[in-house]
Design a protein around this motif. Structure first.
Motif, mmCIF file in Angstrom:
data_model
loop_
_atom_site.group_PDB
_atom_site.id
_atom_site.type_symbol
_atom_site.label_atom_id
_atom_site.label_comp_id
_atom_site.label_asym_id
_atom_site.label_seq_id
_atom_site.Cartn_x
_atom_site.Cartn_y
_atom_site.Cartn_z
ATOM 1 N N GLU A 195 5.140 2.952 -6.525
ATOM 2 C CA GLU A 195 3.675 3.016 -6.627
ATOM 3 C C GLU A 195 3.012 2.352 -5.425
ATOM 4 O O GLU A 195 2.040 2.850 -4.876
ATOM 5 N N LEU A 196 3.571 1.214 -5.054
ATOM 6 C CA LEU A 196 2.979 0.478 -3.944
ATOM 7 C C LEU A 196 3.113 1.275 -2.634
ATOM 8 O O LEU A 196 2.189 1.337 -1.835
ATOM 9 N N ARG A 197 4.271 1.901 -2.444
ATOM 10 C CA ARG A 197 4.440 2.700 -1.228
ATOM 11 C C ARG A 197 3.416 3.839 -1.198
ATOM 12 O O ARG A 197 2.792 4.107 -0.170
ATOM 13 N N ASP A 198 3.224 4.505 -2.340
ATOM 14 C CA ASP A 198 2.224 5.581 -2.391
ATOM 15 C C ASP A 198 0.835 5.050 -2.078
ATOM 16 O O ASP A 198 0.054 5.680 -1.376
ATOM 17 N N TRP A 199 0.546 3.887 -2.615
ATOM 18 C CA TRP A 199 -0.770 3.268 -2.387
ATOM 19 C C TRP A 199 -0.962 3.014 -0.888
ATOM 20 O O TRP A 199 -2.017 3.320 -0.329
ATOM 21 N N LEU A 200 0.067 2.465 -0.252
ATOM 22 C CA LEU A 200 -0.032 2.163 1.184
ATOM 23 C C LEU A 200 -0.194 3.448 1.993
ATOM 24 O O LEU A 200 -0.900 3.470 3.004
ATOM 25 N N ARG A 229 1.292 0.049 6.983
ATOM 26 C CA ARG A 229 1.881 1.347 7.316
ATOM 27 C C ARG A 229 3.259 1.180 7.932
ATOM 28 O O ARG A 229 4.150 1.987 7.695
ATOM 29 N N ALA A 230 3.425 0.109 8.707
ATOM 30 C CA ALA A 230 4.721 -0.138 9.339
ATOM 31 C C ALA A 230 5.795 -0.458 8.293
ATOM 32 O O ALA A 230 6.980 -0.268 8.535
ATOM 33 N N LEU A 231 5.357 -0.949 7.134
ATOM 34 C CA LEU A 231 6.319 -1.322 6.086
ATOM 35 C C LEU A 231 6.790 -0.123 5.265
ATOM 36 O O LEU A 231 7.816 -0.185 4.589
ATOM 37 N N ILE A 232 6.016 0.966 5.315
ATOM 38 C CA ILE A 232 6.286 2.113 4.440
ATOM 39 C C ILE A 232 7.731 2.631 4.554
ATOM 40 O O ILE A 232 8.406 2.789 3.534
ATOM 41 N N PRO A 233 8.250 2.862 5.777
ATOM 42 C CA PRO A 233 9.621 3.383 5.853
ATOM 43 C C PRO A 233 10.651 2.440 5.205
ATOM 44 O O PRO A 233 11.600 2.902 4.565
#
Ligand SMILES: [Zn+2]
Length: 193
Positions: A74-79, A33-37
Motif C-alpha cells: 500500500e505504501l509503495r502504491d501511495w508513493l 520516489r527513489a525508495l520505490i524500487p
C-alpha cells in the motif's frame, strides 16, 4: 493569500506553500520516489530486514511462499501516486499533504533499511564538524548535514528549533546562519527525547 500555510513557516507566498517549503517538500518526494524500487523486496519479504508478522493476518497462504507485506504494498502504491510539490502548493490542504508525505517517506525508509544501526557516534561527528564547518544559512546547512553527518532535516526543523530557543543563530542579517555542530546537537537532543 499572503502567507505559507506550513506550520510555523509564515513566509510570504502567493501559493499555499512558499518557495522554500515547496523545495523542501520536493526533496522528500524525490527521496520517496527513489525508495520505490527497493520496496519490492520488502513487499515480497525477500530481504531479511523485516520479520513476518506473528500470529494471524497472513491471509491465504499457499505453499511455502512467504506472505506479501500488504502495508509495504500500500505504501509503495501511495508513493507512486505522489505529485510534484508545485502541484500540492496550489492545494489548500498543502500543509497536510506535506506532513503526510514526510511521514510516509520516513516509514518507507524504515521498511527498506530496517531500524537505524546502533552505535552511530554522533558526538564524534559533531566534533569533526565543529572543527571544519563555519556557520551557514539553512540553504547550505541542509545538504551539508545530509552529506557529512547523514542527518536529514528540513528548513522547518531549523525554524522550529530557533523559534523555541533550542538553536541560536550566529548572525541574523541578511539571513540567519547556524553552526552545524549546534544543529546536530539540537537534533540529537530531539532524537533522545
Ligand atoms: Zn513555507
Amino acid at each position: 493569500m499572503t502567507e505559507c500555510t506550513n506550520i510555523d513557516c509564515g513566509n510570504e507566498s502567493d501559493l499555499y506553500l512558499c518557495r522554500q517549503c515547496i523545495s523542501d517538500l520536493q526533496q522528500w518526494i524525490d527521496k520517496g520516489r527513489a525508495l520505490i524500487p527497493d520496496m519490492t523486496a520488502t513487499i515480497y519479504r525477500l530481504d531479511n530486514v523485516r520479520q513476518a508478522p506473528t500470529g494471524g493476518g497472513g491471509g491465504l497462504v499457499t505453499g511455502s511462499k512467504p506472505p506479501i507485506d500488504l502495508a509495504a504494498l500500500e505504501l509503495r502504491d501511495w508513493l507512486t501516486r505522489m505529485h510534484d510539490s508545485t502541484t500540492y502548493a496550489a492545494d489548500q490542504m498543502a500543509a497536510g499533504w506535506a506532513w503526510e508525505i514526510q511521514d510516509n517517506v520516513r516509514r518507507a525508509e524504515r521498511m527498506v533499511s530496517g531500524p537505524e544501526p546502533e552505535g552511530v557516534d554522533h558526538a564524534a561527528i559533531r566534533e569533526k564538524v565543529e572543527n571544519i564547518a563555519p556557520p551557514m544559512p539553512t540553504r547550505q546547512l541542509l545538504p551539508f548535514l545530509r552529506e557529512k553527518a547523514g542527518i536529514v532535516l528540513t528548513s522547518q526543523h531549523i525554524r522550529d528549533w530557533a523559534r523555541r530557543g533550542h538553536l541560536r543563530p550566529v548572525e541574523r542579517d541578511p539571513q540567519p546562519t547556524y553552526h552545524p555542530h549546534e544543529v546536530i546537537a539540537a537534533w540529537h537532543r530531539k532524537e533522545a527525547s
